[in-house]
Motif scaffolding. Structure first.
Motif, PDB file in Angstrom:
ATOM      1  N   ALA A  15       8.650  -3.592 -15.424  1.00 15.68           N
ATOM      2  CA  ALA A  15       7.258  -3.175 -15.609  1.00 15.68           C
ATOM      3  C   ALA A  15       6.583  -2.970 -14.258  1.00 15.68           C
ATOM      4  CB  ALA A  15       6.507  -4.218 -16.426  1.00 15.68           C
ATOM      5  N   VAL A  16       6.880  -3.843 -13.299  1.00 11.86           N
ATOM      6  CA  VAL A  16       6.336  -3.749 -11.939  1.00 11.86           C
ATOM      7  C   VAL A  16       7.480  -3.973 -10.963  1.00 11.86           C
ATOM      8  CG1 VAL A  16       4.796  -4.813 -10.235  1.00 11.86           C
ATOM      9  CG2 VAL A  16       4.036  -4.558 -12.616  1.00 11.86           C
ATOM     10  N   GLY A  17       7.536  -3.153  -9.914  1.00  8.65           N
ATOM     11  CA  GLY A  17       8.570  -3.316  -8.908  1.00  8.65           C
ATOM     12  C   GLY A  17       8.018  -3.166  -7.501  1.00  8.65           C
ATOM     13  N   PHE A  18       8.440  -4.038  -6.602  1.00 11.32           N
ATOM     14  CA  PHE A  18       8.129  -3.940  -5.177  1.00 11.32           C
ATOM     15  C   PHE A  18       9.453  -3.752  -4.448  1.00 11.32           C
ATOM     16  CE2 PHE A  18       4.108  -5.375  -6.473  1.00 11.32           C
ATOM     17  CZ  PHE A  18       3.205  -5.342  -5.416  1.00 11.32           C
ATOM     18  N   ASP A  19       9.594  -2.613  -3.777  1.00  8.48           N
ATOM     19  CA  ASP A  19      10.840  -2.285  -3.090  1.00  8.48           C
ATOM     20  C   ASP A  19      10.600  -2.290  -1.579  1.00  8.48           C
ATOM     21  OD1 ASP A  19      13.296  -1.374  -2.293  1.00  8.48           O
ATOM     22  OD2 ASP A  19      13.154   0.589  -3.264  1.00  8.48           O
ATOM     23  N   HIS A  20      10.831  -3.451  -0.953  1.00 12.93           N
ATOM     24  CA  HIS A  20      10.708  -3.631   0.499  1.00 12.93           C
ATOM     25  C   HIS A  20       9.363  -3.074   0.999  1.00 12.93           C
ATOM     26  CE1 HIS A  20      14.786  -5.083   0.650  1.00 12.93           C
ATOM     27  NE2 HIS A  20      15.149  -4.041  -0.086  1.00 12.93           N
ATOM     28  N   VAL A  21       8.302  -3.685   0.485  1.00 13.39           N
ATOM     29  CA  VAL A  21       6.938  -3.212   0.743  1.00 13.39           C
ATOM     30  C   VAL A  21       6.333  -3.903   1.960  1.00 13.39           C
ATOM     31  CG1 VAL A  21       4.570  -3.193  -0.163  1.00 13.39           C
ATOM     32  CG2 VAL A  21       6.502  -2.552  -1.641  1.00 13.39           C
ATOM     33  N   TYR A  22       5.756  -3.082   2.819  1.00 15.39           N
ATOM     34  CA  TYR A  22       4.959  -3.550   3.954  1.00 15.39           C
ATOM     35  C   TYR A  22       3.543  -3.014   3.766  1.00 15.39           C
ATOM     36  CZ  TYR A  22       9.334  -4.577   6.469  1.00 15.39           C
ATOM     37  OH  TYR A  22      10.557  -5.078   6.855  1.00 15.39           O
ATOM     38  N   LYS A  23       2.552  -3.796   4.202  1.00 14.52           N
ATOM     39  CA  LYS A  23       1.170  -3.327   4.169  1.00 14.52           C
ATOM     40  C   LYS A  23       0.455  -3.797   5.427  1.00 14.52           C
ATOM     41  CE  LYS A  23      -2.611  -1.435   2.741  1.00 14.52           C
ATOM     42  NZ  LYS A  23      -2.744   0.036   2.709  1.00 14.52           N
ATOM     43  N   ALA A  24      -0.056  -2.831   6.182  1.00 22.50           N
ATOM     44  CA  ALA A  24      -0.814  -3.127   7.397  1.00 22.50           C
ATOM     45  C   ALA A  24      -2.235  -2.610   7.240  1.00 22.50           C
ATOM     46  CB  ALA A  24      -0.152  -2.484   8.607  1.00 22.50           C
ATOM     47  N   PHE A  25      -3.192  -3.322   7.829  1.00 23.37           N
ATOM     48  CA  PHE A  25      -4.603  -2.936   7.804  1.00 23.37           C
ATOM     49  C   PHE A  25      -5.107  -2.760   9.228  1.00 23.37           C
ATOM     50  CE2 PHE A  25      -4.052  -5.257   3.818  1.00 23.37           C
ATOM     51  CZ  PHE A  25      -4.680  -4.411   2.912  1.00 23.37           C
ATOM     52  N   VAL A  26      -6.009  -1.797   9.404  1.00 25.85           N
ATOM     53  CA  VAL A  26      -6.691  -1.602  10.682  1.00 25.85           C
ATOM     54  C   VAL A  26      -8.177  -1.768  10.436  1.00 25.85           C
ATOM     55  CG1 VAL A  26      -7.172  -0.014  12.570  1.00 25.85           C
ATOM     56  CG2 VAL A  26      -4.916  -0.019  11.495  1.00 25.85           C
ATOM     57  N   ALA A  27      -8.837  -2.629  11.227  1.00 28.42           N
ATOM     58  CA  ALA A  27     -10.273  -2.848  11.065  1.00 28.42           C
ATOM     59  C   ALA A  27     -11.025  -1.550  11.321  1.00 28.42           C
ATOM     60  CB  ALA A  27     -10.752  -3.944  12.006  1.00 28.42           C
ATOM     61  N   ARG A  28     -11.942  -1.224  10.444  1.00 28.31           N
ATOM     62  CA  ARG A  28     -12.715   0.007  10.583  1.00 28.31           C
ATOM     63  C   ARG A  28     -13.605  -0.056  11.818  1.00 28.31           C
ATOM     64  NH1 ARG A  28     -12.808   3.352   6.146  1.00 28.31           N
ATOM     65  NH2 ARG A  28     -11.897   2.500   4.227  1.00 28.31           N
ATOM     66  N   GLY A  29     -13.644   1.038  12.564  1.00 29.32           N
ATOM     67  CA  GLY A  29     -14.548   1.136  13.707  1.00 29.32           C
ATOM     68  C   GLY A  29     -14.088   0.376  14.923  1.00 29.32           C
ATOM     69  N   ARG A  30     -12.859  -0.147  14.874  1.00 31.02           N
ATOM     70  CA  ARG A  30     -12.369  -0.904  16.026  1.00 31.02           C
ATOM     71  C   ARG A  30     -11.040  -0.335  16.498  1.00 31.02           C
ATOM     72  NH1 ARG A  30     -13.200  -7.241  14.223  1.00 31.02           N
ATOM     73  NH2 ARG A  30     -15.439  -7.137  13.798  1.00 31.02           N
ATOM     74  N   ARG A  31     -10.857  -0.349  17.801  1.00 28.80           N
ATOM     75  CA  ARG A  31      -9.574   0.034  18.371  1.00 28.80           C
ATOM     76  C   ARG A  31      -8.736  -1.229  18.523  1.00 28.80           C
ATOM     77  NH1 ARG A  31     -11.125   4.399  23.140  1.00 28.80           N
ATOM     78  NH2 ARG A  31     -12.070   5.971  21.755  1.00 28.80           N
TER      79      ARG A  31
END
Length: 278
Positions: A15-31
């Motif tokens: 029903a649900v599958g995660f296949d070698h999942v990565y998730k990265a976030f970048v802060a808005r408005g910041r370098r």
């Protein structure tokens, strides 16, 4: 585990599958450098299973739910719903959060009927189905009450059945009982089990309460501290049906609870500071 399970001689897609999942976030408005929230997360959930995600705060548990709901996309890897990659908002799943999110200008019945109304279900059919579910969770007699006239537990019941009433095959639950007192939590755990056993949706459930996870789940996935990945998976072998009020007395509970807490305490540094298990 593969994304297809062999069940009674046939192949059944997860029903649900995660296949070698990565998730990265970048802060808005910041370098700044991207912050990795999930790292190489891989697991499947078979149809009709109840799976809980536990781990330290900020380890990416809620991010997993958002990926299944299509509110965010993976940076790498694939998230699937019945074998199909999730791309964009996934309207086929239900999502229950800590807040009940009831519309204050609609009655209890009106709130429970909302999803069916938006899907074009005929008026008589949606009212009959809403009435059935309202009775199932002990709210008969409150159909015409508005949210401000209901207790926190009653509003939470309404939010749950509003999601379950229109037959979402996958239900995502993000600490739905978090804001409630201990007694009400256990009552609602028992009612959720009753609804799940009747309807058998696939449930992906985020909680910090290890007792709750054991009482409800078929499997429990323990996440590491940020970046989150799956540290260990536990199968809950306690027979169903289960009584959340007496789960502590069930053979095997103490050993499983101790093992879960040892894993999580190691992630939050509790091995040095000690502390009681949640």
């Amino acid at each position: 585990m593969s994304t297809a399970e062999r069940v009674t001689g046939t192949v059944k897609t997860a029903a649900v599958g995660f296949d070698h999942v990565y998730k990265a976030f970048v802060a808005r408005g910041r370098r700044s450098e991207p912050v990795l929230a999930l790292q190489d997360v891989a697991f499947d959930v078979r149809p009709g299973a109840f799976v809980s995600l536990v781990g330290p705060s900020g380890c990416g548990k809620s991010t997993c739910l958002n990926l299944v709901a299509g509110l965010s996309g993976p940076s790498e890897g694939v998230v699937t719903h019945h074998g199909r990659p999730v791309r964009g908002v996934n309207t086929e799943v239900g999502y229950i959060t800590q807040e009940d999110n009831l519309l204050p200008w609609r009655t209890l019945s009106g709130n429970v009927e909302l999803g069916m109304e938006l899907r074009g279900v005929p008026r008589d059919e949606r009212r009959a189905r809403a009435r059935e579910f309202i009775e199932l969770v002990g709210l008969a007699g409150f159909e015409e009450h508005y949210p401000h006239e209901l207790s926190g537990g009653m509003r939470k019941r309404a939010g749950i059945i509003r999601t379950l009433v229109h037959d979402s095959d996958v239900v995502l639950m993000d600490e739905p009982f978090g804001p409630l007192d201990a007694q009400t939590r256990v009552i609602l755990q028992a009612e959720l089990l009753k609804l799940w056993q009747r309807l058998r949706p696939t449930v992906l459930f985020v909680t910090h309460d290890l007792v709750e996870a054991i009482a409800l789940s078929d499997r429990i996935l323990v996440f590491t501290a940020n970046p989150g990945t799956i540290k260990r998976e536990y199968t809950v072998d306690i027979p169903r049906p289960r009584d959340p009020f007496r789960i502590h007395e069930t053979p095997g509970f103490s050993e499983l609870h101790e093992a879960l807490w040892a894993d999580i305490r190691a992630e939050i540094g509790g091995a040095e500071i000690g502390g009681e298990a949640p």
